[in-house]
Each structure stands twice: as structure tokens, then as C-alpha cells.
Write an enzyme that holds these catalytic residues in place. Structure first.
Site, PDB file in Angstrom:
ATOM      1  N   ASP A  70       0.816  -1.206   0.000  1.00  0.00           N
ATOM      2  CA  ASP A  70       0.000   0.000   0.000  1.00  0.00           C
ATOM      3  C   ASP A  70       0.852   1.260   0.000  1.00  0.00           C
ATOM      4  O   ASP A  70       0.462   2.286  -0.566  1.00  0.00           O
ATOM      5  CB  ASP A  70      -0.923   0.005   1.226  1.00  0.00           C
ATOM      6  CG  ASP A  70      -2.100  -0.957   1.065  1.00  0.00           C
ATOM      7  OD1 ASP A  70      -2.276  -1.505  -0.042  1.00  0.00           O
ATOM      8  OD2 ASP A  70      -2.829  -1.156   2.043  1.00  0.00           O
ATOM      9  N   GLY A  71       2.040   1.212   0.624  1.00  0.00           N
ATOM     10  CA  GLY A  71       2.906   2.386   0.632  1.00  0.00           C
ATOM     11  C   GLY A  71       3.345   2.776  -0.767  1.00  0.00           C
ATOM     12  O   GLY A  71       3.394   3.967  -1.111  1.00  0.00           O
ATOM     13  N   ASP A 174      -0.265  12.598  22.394  1.00  0.00           N
ATOM     14  CA  ASP A 174       0.973  12.396  21.645  1.00  0.00           C
ATOM     15  C   ASP A 174       0.852  12.925  20.218  1.00  0.00           C
ATOM     16  O   ASP A 174       1.849  13.076  19.519  1.00  0.00           O
ATOM     17  CB  ASP A 174       1.322  10.904  21.593  1.00  0.00           C
ATOM     18  CG  ASP A 174       1.930  10.406  22.898  1.00  0.00           C
ATOM     19  OD1 ASP A 174       2.119  11.224  23.819  1.00  0.00           O
ATOM     20  OD2 ASP A 174       2.209   9.195  22.994  1.00  0.00           O
ATOM     21  N   THR A 185      -8.151   2.519   7.656  1.00  0.00           N
ATOM     22  CA  THR A 185      -7.635   1.171   7.921  1.00  0.00           C
ATOM     23  C   THR A 185      -6.134   1.193   8.206  1.00  0.00           C
ATOM     24  O   THR A 185      -5.511   0.127   8.284  1.00  0.00           O
ATOM     25  CB  THR A 185      -7.898   0.236   6.722  1.00  0.00           C
ATOM     26  OG1 THR A 185      -7.333   0.822   5.533  1.00  0.00           O
ATOM     27  CG2 THR A 185      -9.387   0.020   6.523  1.00  0.00           C
ATOM     28  N   ALA A 186      -5.543   2.386   8.360  1.00  0.00           N
ATOM     29  CA  ALA A 186      -4.099   2.499   8.563  1.00  0.00           C
ATOM     30  C   ALA A 186      -3.799   2.953  10.000  1.00  0.00           C
ATOM     31  O   ALA A 186      -4.310   2.373  10.957  1.00  0.00           O
ATOM     32  CB  ALA A 186      -3.511   3.441   7.513  1.00  0.00           C
ATOM     33  N   TYR A 187      -2.999   4.001  10.158  1.00  0.00           N
ATOM     34  CA  TYR A 187      -2.594   4.477  11.481  1.00  0.00           C
ATOM     35  C   TYR A 187      -3.813   4.796  12.345  1.00  0.00           C
ATOM     36  O   TYR A 187      -3.855   4.504  13.544  1.00  0.00           O
ATOM     37  CB  TYR A 187      -1.709   5.709  11.308  1.00  0.00           C
ATOM     38  CG  TYR A 187      -0.983   6.188  12.552  1.00  0.00           C
ATOM     39  CD1 TYR A 187      -1.017   5.487  13.756  1.00  0.00           C
ATOM     40  CD2 TYR A 187      -0.239   7.366  12.512  1.00  0.00           C
ATOM     41  CE1 TYR A 187      -0.345   5.939  14.875  1.00  0.00           C
ATOM     42  CE2 TYR A 187       0.436   7.832  13.628  1.00  0.00           C
ATOM     43  CZ  TYR A 187       0.372   7.114  14.810  1.00  0.00           C
ATOM     44  OH  TYR A 187       1.046   7.572  15.909  1.00  0.00           O
ATOM     45  N   LEU A 189      -6.656   3.389  12.492  1.00  0.00           N
ATOM     46  CA  LEU A 189      -7.227   2.172  13.078  1.00  0.00           C
ATOM     47  C   LEU A 189      -6.402   1.698  14.265  1.00  0.00           C
ATOM     48  O   LEU A 189      -6.950   1.335  15.316  1.00  0.00           O
ATOM     49  CB  LEU A 189      -7.302   1.083  12.007  1.00  0.00           C
ATOM     50  CG  LEU A 189      -7.935  -0.237  12.429  1.00  0.00           C
ATOM     51  CD1 LEU A 189      -9.392  -0.057  12.807  1.00  0.00           C
ATOM     52  CD2 LEU A 189      -7.794  -1.270  11.307  1.00  0.00           C
ATOM     53  N   ALA A 209      -2.988   8.545  22.016  1.00  0.00           N
ATOM     54  CA  ALA A 209      -2.650   8.482  23.446  1.00  0.00           C
ATOM     55  C   ALA A 209      -3.019   9.787  24.144  1.00  0.00           C
ATOM     56  O   ALA A 209      -2.175  10.454  24.740  1.00  0.00           O
ATOM     57  CB  ALA A 209      -1.166   8.164  23.630  1.00  0.00           C
TER      58      ALA A 209
END
Length: 288
Positions: A70-71, A174, A185-187, A189, A209
Site C-alpha cells: 500500500d505504501g 501524543d 484502515t491504517a494508522y 485504526l 494516546a
């Protein structure tokens, strides 16, 4: 024949050469002109074939075939979105939410697609900028997400957030992820955000966080500009799809809005977003 000239892009990694050559030969056997993306060709060690930069490919080709994860797709999709080039992804990575054709099956999957038998969908992009003293000092485009985050050794950041003209919140965390439906569906998620169907005209904002448990992920409409101002914290940064990054200072504002461009993805006939989720996230319980 639905397509005539194909841009072939591969993950610039060791060992990609034989993979790229197999896909290239298959496309040429189907009567297609094939041009390699320059960086891919150099990484694969392929010589003697036409190569172009991504922008040139966007102008010259009527289909892009991306071999990688995906990248790899994210990087190329951002560069050619303004040209409207449809993209097909052959998965050589791990999850493969948008590079969804397994390499072992690419011949059976691609053959009917090259004749025009395929499913298609459009994905929205985000565009963002960093503003300092009233001037834009950095800008970028993202298919997945825009992330404002603290530095590796620094304390949490505090961000003052507006949606359009409305003040929404001060968030100490953070960082904050602003994700498109594709990026849900990436970070986003992994940070606790919800999944968004690609047809939803919205994005999700997810604290990373958070200092306060009351700061929860929220789904926002994508027709208003989102502004995130850094009011506390040092060594913070903003990145676009984890591929372009700049540092931000106190008082800097990061703006995020919907891009005027979209990415067009092609899939094999019968493709289902829900089947993709079930397969990639291993939702195997119940009926398949």
C-alpha cells in the site's frame, strides 16, 4: 481493448526485478505499450525499456499498474491523482488494502480487467499546509492521513482545533491523526479510530494516546477546513501519508481540507470492500 499505454510501477526494493519483468511481459503480450516508472526501473536493474517520471506517466498513460504494498500505491497515487489515471494494485506487501490482487493471481485477475471488465471506485484525498506568521511554509497531499505528532524524546503536544469557523477542542496527546476513509484502515485504526466506508464524504480525527479519556475519535464532514494550532509542546512534526514531513513550532497552524482531486482504483469484477475487510482483518466468523 480498454487500455493502450500502461505505467508500470514497482516497490523500489531488492529482488523486485524478476517480479516487474513478469508483469511487464504479461502486459506486452496483451498488446499494451508499457513504460516503467524511472525509480522502479533503476531499483529493479531493468535497462533498455522506456522510463518516465511519475508526472510524465500521468500525462502519457491511460492505466497505472502498481506492484508492491500500500505504501508504494500511496506514493504513486498522490503524484498522478490530478491526471485521473486509473490504478490497479498487485500486492507484494503485507496487508494490501488498496493493492488487492495477490501476485500469484495477477494473470487471471488482470486479463479481463485489460478488456474493460472490472469494478471501479474513487477515493478522496486530503491536502494540507503548515502556516507560520500568515505564510504557508509547507504543503502536501495525502491519500491516507495527515498526522501531527510529538517528537521522539519530547512530551505530549497540545493542539487547538477548529472545524471551519467553529472551535472544537484543545487536545493534549501524543498527536492527532486526520484520516480519509482510505486511511481509516491504517494508522487511524491502530490508534483506536473507526473504519469508514470509502463512499462516506467524511474523515476521522483520532487523538493519539490522549491525556484525557474524554477525547475520543470523531467522524467529521469533509466539506469544512480543519485547523490544528500547536499551542504547547516542542519538536512536533506533521507528515502526509508518513512519506513527507516537516517540523512545526508553537503558534504554527496545520490546515487540512478535501483535495479537488481523487484517486481512481480498479478491481477485479465481483470485488467487495467488505470481503476485503473480512480477508485482511481476518473476520472469518460466520458465513463467508
Amino acid at each position: 481493448m480498454a487500455f493502450r499505454h500502461v505505467a508500470l510501477v514497482g516497490k523500489p526494493a531488492p529482488g523486485i526485478g524478476p517480479v516487474i519483468e513478469q508483469v511487464r511481459d504479461f502486459l506486452r503480450q496483451h498488446g499494451l505499450r508499457v513504460t516503467l516508472e524511472r525509480r522502479s526501473a533503476e531499483a529493479a536493474g531493468i535497462e533498455g525499456y522506456p522510463v518516465m517520471e511519475p508526472e510524465e506517466l500521468g500525462q502519457a498513460c491511460d492505466l497505472g499498474v502498481v506492484v508492491g504494498g500500500d505504501g508504494t500505491m500511496l506514493g504513486f497515487a498522490r503524484e498522478v491523482a490530478r491526471f485521473g489515471m486509473p490504478l490497479v494494485g498487485i500486492n507484494q506487501g503485507r496487508l494490501g488494502f488498496i493493492t488487492d490482487i495477490p501476485f500469484e493471481q495477477f494473470r487471471e485477475a488482470l486479463a479481463p480487467m485489460l478488456e474493460g471488465r472490472h469494478a471501479s471506485e474513487r477515493r478522496s484525498l486530503l491536502e494540507g499546509a503548515v502556516w507560520r506568521d500568515g505564510q504557508s511554509i509547507f504543503s502536501g497531499v495525502a491519500l491516507n492521513d495527515v498526522v501531527v505528532a510529538r517528537g521522539a524524546a519530547a512530551a505530549m503536544v497540545e493542539l487547538r482545533i477548529h472545524v471551519g469557523e467553529d472551535f472544537m477542542a484543545n487536545i493534549r496527546a501524543d498527536g492527532v491523526v486526520v484520516a480519509s476513509p482510505t486511511g481509516s484502515t491504517a494508522y487511524s485504526l491502530s490508534a483506536g479510530g473507526p473504519l469508514l466506508h470509502p463512499s462516506i464524504a467524511g474523515w476521522v480525527m483520532v487523538p493519539i494516546a490522549s491525556h484525557s479519556l474524554s477525547n475520543r475519535p470523531i467522524v467529521l464532514p469533509d466539506d469544512a477546513e480543519l485547523r490544528l494550532e500547536l499551542v504547547a509542546g516542542r519538536d512536533a512534526s506533521v507528515n502526509f501519508d508518513m512519506q513527507s514531513l516537516t517540523h512545526v513550532q508553537l503558534g504554527d497552524r496545520v490546515t487540512v481540507r478535501r483535495s479537488e482531486h481523487q484517486s481512481l482504483f480498479l478491481h477485479p469484477e465481483g470485488w467487495s470492500y467488505y470481503a476485503t475487510l473480512r480477508r485482511k482483518l481476518r473476520w472469518y466468523e460466520g458465513n463467508s
